[in-house]
Design an enzyme around this catalytic site. Structure first.
Site, PDB file in Angstrom:
ATOM      1  N   CYS A 189      34.823   1.263  18.563  1.00 38.39           N
ATOM      2  CA  CYS A 189      33.654   1.769  17.835  1.00 38.39           C
ATOM      3  C   CYS A 189      33.793   3.195  17.310  1.00 38.39           C
ATOM      4  O   CYS A 189      33.700   3.410  16.098  1.00 38.39           O
ATOM      5  CB  CYS A 189      32.419   1.682  18.708  1.00 38.39           C
ATOM      6  SG  CYS A 189      31.898   0.001  18.988  1.00 38.39           S
TER       7      CYS A 189
ATOM      8  N   GLY B 194      38.887   6.554  22.107  1.00 35.93           N
ATOM      9  CA  GLY B 194      39.494   5.385  21.460  1.00 35.93           C
ATOM     10  C   GLY B 194      38.476   4.266  21.429  1.00 35.93           C
ATOM     11  O   GLY B 194      37.279   4.510  21.444  1.00 35.93           O
TER      12      GLY B 194
HETATM   13  C1  UDX Z   1      30.889   3.241  22.374  1.00 35.09           C
HETATM   14  C2  UDX Z   1      29.446   3.742  22.468  1.00 35.09           C
HETATM   15  O1  UDX Z   1      29.268   4.476  23.671  1.00 35.09           O
HETATM   16  C3  UDX Z   1      28.455   2.591  22.362  1.00 35.09           C
HETATM   17  O2  UDX Z   1      27.133   3.092  22.335  1.00 35.09           O
HETATM   18  C4  UDX Z   1      28.731   1.812  21.077  1.00 35.09           C
HETATM   19  O3  UDX Z   1      27.858   0.715  20.963  1.00 35.09           O
HETATM   20  C5  UDX Z   1      30.192   1.334  21.050  1.00 35.09           C
HETATM   21  O4  UDX Z   1      31.055   2.477  21.204  1.00 35.09           O
HETATM   22  P1  UDX Z   1      32.677   2.126  24.014  1.00 35.09           P
HETATM   23  O5  UDX Z   1      33.633   2.273  22.886  1.00 35.09           O
HETATM   24  O6  UDX Z   1      32.608   0.848  24.726  1.00 35.09           O
HETATM   25  O7  UDX Z   1      31.174   2.457  23.523  1.00 35.09           O
HETATM   26  O8  UDX Z   1      33.068   3.231  25.115  1.00 35.09           O
HETATM   27  P2  UDX Z   1      32.576   4.671  25.593  1.00 35.09           P
HETATM   28  O9  UDX Z   1      32.327   4.593  27.031  1.00 35.09           O
HETATM   29  O10 UDX Z   1      31.517   5.191  24.743  1.00 35.09           O
HETATM   30  O11 UDX Z   1      33.915   5.514  25.386  1.00 35.09           O
HETATM   31  C6  UDX Z   1      34.531   5.664  24.114  1.00 35.09           C
HETATM   32  C7  UDX Z   1      35.747   6.554  24.233  1.00 35.09           C
HETATM   33  O12 UDX Z   1      35.368   7.897  24.482  1.00 35.09           O
HETATM   34  C8  UDX Z   1      36.715   6.183  25.358  1.00 35.09           C
HETATM   35  O13 UDX Z   1      38.041   6.288  24.881  1.00 35.09           O
HETATM   36  C9  UDX Z   1      36.456   7.222  26.429  1.00 35.09           C
HETATM   37  O14 UDX Z   1      37.597   7.486  27.216  1.00 35.09           O
HETATM   38  C10 UDX Z   1      36.077   8.433  25.573  1.00 35.09           C
HETATM   39  N1  UDX Z   1      35.219   9.397  26.287  1.00 35.09           N
HETATM   40  C11 UDX Z   1      33.950   9.043  26.642  1.00 35.09           C
HETATM   41  C12 UDX Z   1      35.699  10.674  26.567  1.00 35.09           C
HETATM   42  O15 UDX Z   1      36.852  11.015  26.242  1.00 35.09           O
HETATM   43  N2  UDX Z   1      34.861  11.547  27.206  1.00 35.09           N
HETATM   44  C13 UDX Z   1      33.597  11.228  27.563  1.00 35.09           C
HETATM   45  O16 UDX Z   1      32.906  12.102  28.131  1.00 35.09           O
HETATM   46  C14 UDX Z   1      33.116   9.941  27.276  1.00 35.09           C
END
Ligand code: UDX
Length: 443
Positions: free
Chosen positions: A270, A267
Site C-alpha cells: 500500500c 514496504g
Molecule cells: C498500510 C496501512 O497501515 C493501512 O491502513 C492500509 O490500509 C494499507 O497499508 P500495511 O501495509 O499492511 O498497512 O502495513 P503497516 O503496518 O502500515 O506497515 C507498512 C510499512 O511501514 C512496513 O514496511 C513497516 O515496517 C513500516 N513501518 C510502519 C515503519 O517502518 N515504522 C513504523 O512506525 C510503522
C-alpha cells in the site's frame, strides 16, 4: 443480508470472512479460478493471522460462497468492489480490474429490480467511483445511479497481520456517497454490523472519500520517512538515540507514538503504491507535491543506510558473506512486496557479497524473485561463518537472539540492526560491532 465481494485480496477476503462471522451471506467473487478452487477447500492463498479459522467456519456455516462468475450478485443488498489497483510504470493507479469488474456488474444489473448499493473499497484516484464505476455500470445496465442503484466510496484502512482485528475494530468508517439513499443503506449496514460498538462514521462525497484514503496512507508514510530522517541525523551524532527521540515526541499528544518506529523504510502493497499514485495524480493536476516526493525519495534511499553501516566495519564487501535476517516487508506476514530486504540483497549482490537469508515465513515467496543467494531454514544456518549480519525485519525470534549466539556462530559478530530489534546496551559491549539505525555511536 446478502453481500457480494468482488476481488479476494487482503481487503476483500478479510472483509468476507468477518461479514460471514456475523451471519451475513457473502458471495466471494474472483476471476482467478485457482484462487477460488483453493478458497472453496478452506485454504487461504496467503497467510493472515486468524483468517484460516474464520474461513473454515464461514464455509461450514454456508455463509461463504466462492465463485468466478457474477451470477449471484443479483441477490445482494450491497456489492463491494475490492479488486486490486496496482501501479502503472509511471506510478499511476492501474484501473483495469476496476473497469472490468464494473462491466460485469453492469451486465448483471440489467435484470435486477431491487436497489443495490455498489461500494468501492479499492484504493482509487478521486473521481473513479463516479466517472468510471458509475458511468460504466449505467452505460451497460441502462439504469440510473441514485434511482435504480446506489454507489459510494468506502475506503478500507486495515493492516496486513492485524487485518481481522482492524476490520472488526476500525477507528472510523468513511462513506462517500453522492446520494442520501446509498449513504443511509451503508450507515445502517455498518451500525448493525458493529452493534453494540459505536464506530464514528465520516459522511462525505465519493471523491473526498477516495482522497481520504490517499491522504491517510501518505500521512503515515510521511511520518515514517520523517522519523527515518531524524534517525539518519541521530546516527551521526555520538550519544544520541532515535528511539528515545521517538518516545519523547510521541508523548506529545499532537504527534502520538504510532508509526514513529525508525527503520529501513516502509514496504508492502500500500504505502509505496499509494504515495506514488498521489504524486502522479497531483502532477497531472499541475501541482508538484514536494513533501510527498521527498517522503518517497527518503524511503527509497533508507534501505541503503544498512549497507553504509555495514561498510563502517567492512569497507569492501566483495567475497564477504553477509547474512540477512528477514525477507517479509514486516513481521507476521509472508508478503515480500516492496520489501526493503529485497533492495538490500540486490545492493549486496552488486557489491559482489555472498548472501545467506532467513525468514520464518517468506522464503517461498522470495525464491521466486531472488536468485543466486543461499536460502536458510534456521537462524543458525543463516549466520554461520558470516562476516556481517543485517536485521531487515523485526520478527520476534530475531529479537530473542543473544549476543553470545551471534558471537559463537559468526566469523566476526558485526551486527547491523536495521529495525531496532536488539538491545543496544547489551549488544554494544558484547559483539564485535553493533550498529543500529538512529543510534549515534561514539566511535
Ligand atoms: C498500510 C496501512 O497501515 C493501512 O491502513 C492500509 O490500509 C494499507 O497499508 P500495511 O501495509 O499492511 O498497512 O502495513 P503497516 O503496518 O502500515 O506497515 C507498512 C510499512 O511501514 C512496513 O514496511 C513497516 O515496517 C513500516 N513501518 C510502519 C515503519 O517502518 N515504522 C513504523 O512506525 C510503522
Amino acid at each position: 443480508m446478502n453481500v457480494s465481494i468482488i476481488g479476494l485480496g487482503f481487503v476483500g477476503l478479510t472483509t468476507a470472512v468477518c461479514l460471514a462471522g456475523k451471519n451475513i451471506k457473502v458471495n466471494c467473487i474472483d476471476t482467478d479460478k485457482k484462487k477460488i478452487d483453493v478458497l472453496s477447500k478452506g485454504i487461504s492463498p496467503f497467510y493472515e493471522q486468524g483468517l484460516s479459522k474464520k474461513l473454515s467456519k464461514g464455509i461450514k456455516t454456508k455463509n461463504l460462497n466462492f465463485l468466478t462468475n457474477f451470477s449471484l450478485i443479483d441477490k445482494s443488498d450491497i456489492i463491494i468492489l475490492a479488486v486490486g489497483t496496482p501501479s502503472n510504470n509511471d506510478g499511476s493507479a492501474n484501473l483495469s480490474f476496476i473497469r472490468s469488474a464494473s462491466r460485469s456488474i453492469g451486465q448483471r444489473l440489467k435484470n435486477v429490480r431491487k436497489f443495490q448499493v455498489i461500494a468501492v473499497k479499492s484504493t482509487v484516484p478521486p473521481g473513479t467511483t463516479t466517472n468510471i464505476v458509475k458511468s460504466i455500470i449505467e452505460k451497460i445496465s441502462k439504469k440510473d445511479a441514485t434511482k435504480d442503484f446506489g454507489i459510494c466510496s468506502n475506503p478500507e484502512f486495515l493492516k496486513e497481520g492485524t487485518a481481522i482485528y482492524d476490520t472488526l475494530n476500525p477507528d472510523r468508517i468513511v462513506i462517500g456517497s453522492n446520494d442520501e439513499k446509498s449513504f443511509k443503506i451503508m450507515k445502517n449496514f455498518y451500525e448493525k454490523f458493529y452493534r453494540p460498538k459505536k464506530i464514528p462514521i465520516v459522511k462525505t462525497n465519493a471523491q473526498t472519500a477516495e482522497l481520504i484514503k490517499y491522504a491517510n496512507n501518505s500521512f503515515l508514510a510521511t511520518k515514517i520517512s520523517f522519523i527515518n530522517t531524524i534517525a539518519n541525523i541521530s546516527q551521526r551524532i555520538p550519544g544520541t538515540d532515535v528511539e528515545k527521540i521517538a518516545e519523547a515526541i510521541g508523548l506529545d499528544s499532537r504527534i502520538n507514538p504510532l508509526f514513529l518506529k525508525a527503520g529501513l523504510g516502509y514496504g508492502g502493497s500500500c504505502f509505496p503504491k499509494d504515495v506514488t499514485a498521489i504524486i502522479n495524480l497531483a502532477e497531472k493536476l499541475g501541482y508538484s507535491p514536494e513533501l510527498l516526493k521527498n517522503t518517497h525519495k527518503t524511503n527509497q534511499m533508507q534501505p541503503l543506510e544498512s549497507i553504509k553501516l555495514l561498510k563502517k566495519s567492512i569497507p569492501n564487501l566483495k567475497n564477504k558473506t553477509i547474512s540477512v535476517l528477514g525477507l517479509a516487508f514486516k513481521p507476521n506476514t509472508s508478503d515480500i512486496r516492496e520489501s526493503v530486504s529485497i533492495k538490500i540483497i540486490k545492493k549486496l549482490k552488486k557489491e559482489k557479497a555472498k548472501i545467506n537469508v532467513h525468514d520464518p515465513m517468506a522464503i517461498d515467496e522470495a525464491k521466486i524473485v531472488l536468485k543466486g543467494i543461499n536460502f536458510c531454514s534456521t537462524i543458525k544456518e543463516c549466520i554461520q561463518d558470516t562476516d556481517g549480519c543485517i536485521i531487515a525485519t523485526e520478527w520476534e525470534e530475531y529479537k530473542k537472539i543473544s549476543p553470545q549466539f551471534f558471537k559463537k556462530h559468526m566469523k566476526k559478530s558485526i551486527i547491523i540492526d536495521g529495525r531496532r530489534a536488539l538491545s543496544p546496551k547489551k549488544f554494544t559491549v558484547m559483539v564485535d560491532d553493533y550498529q543500529a539505525i538512529g543510534l549515534g555511536k561514539n566511535s
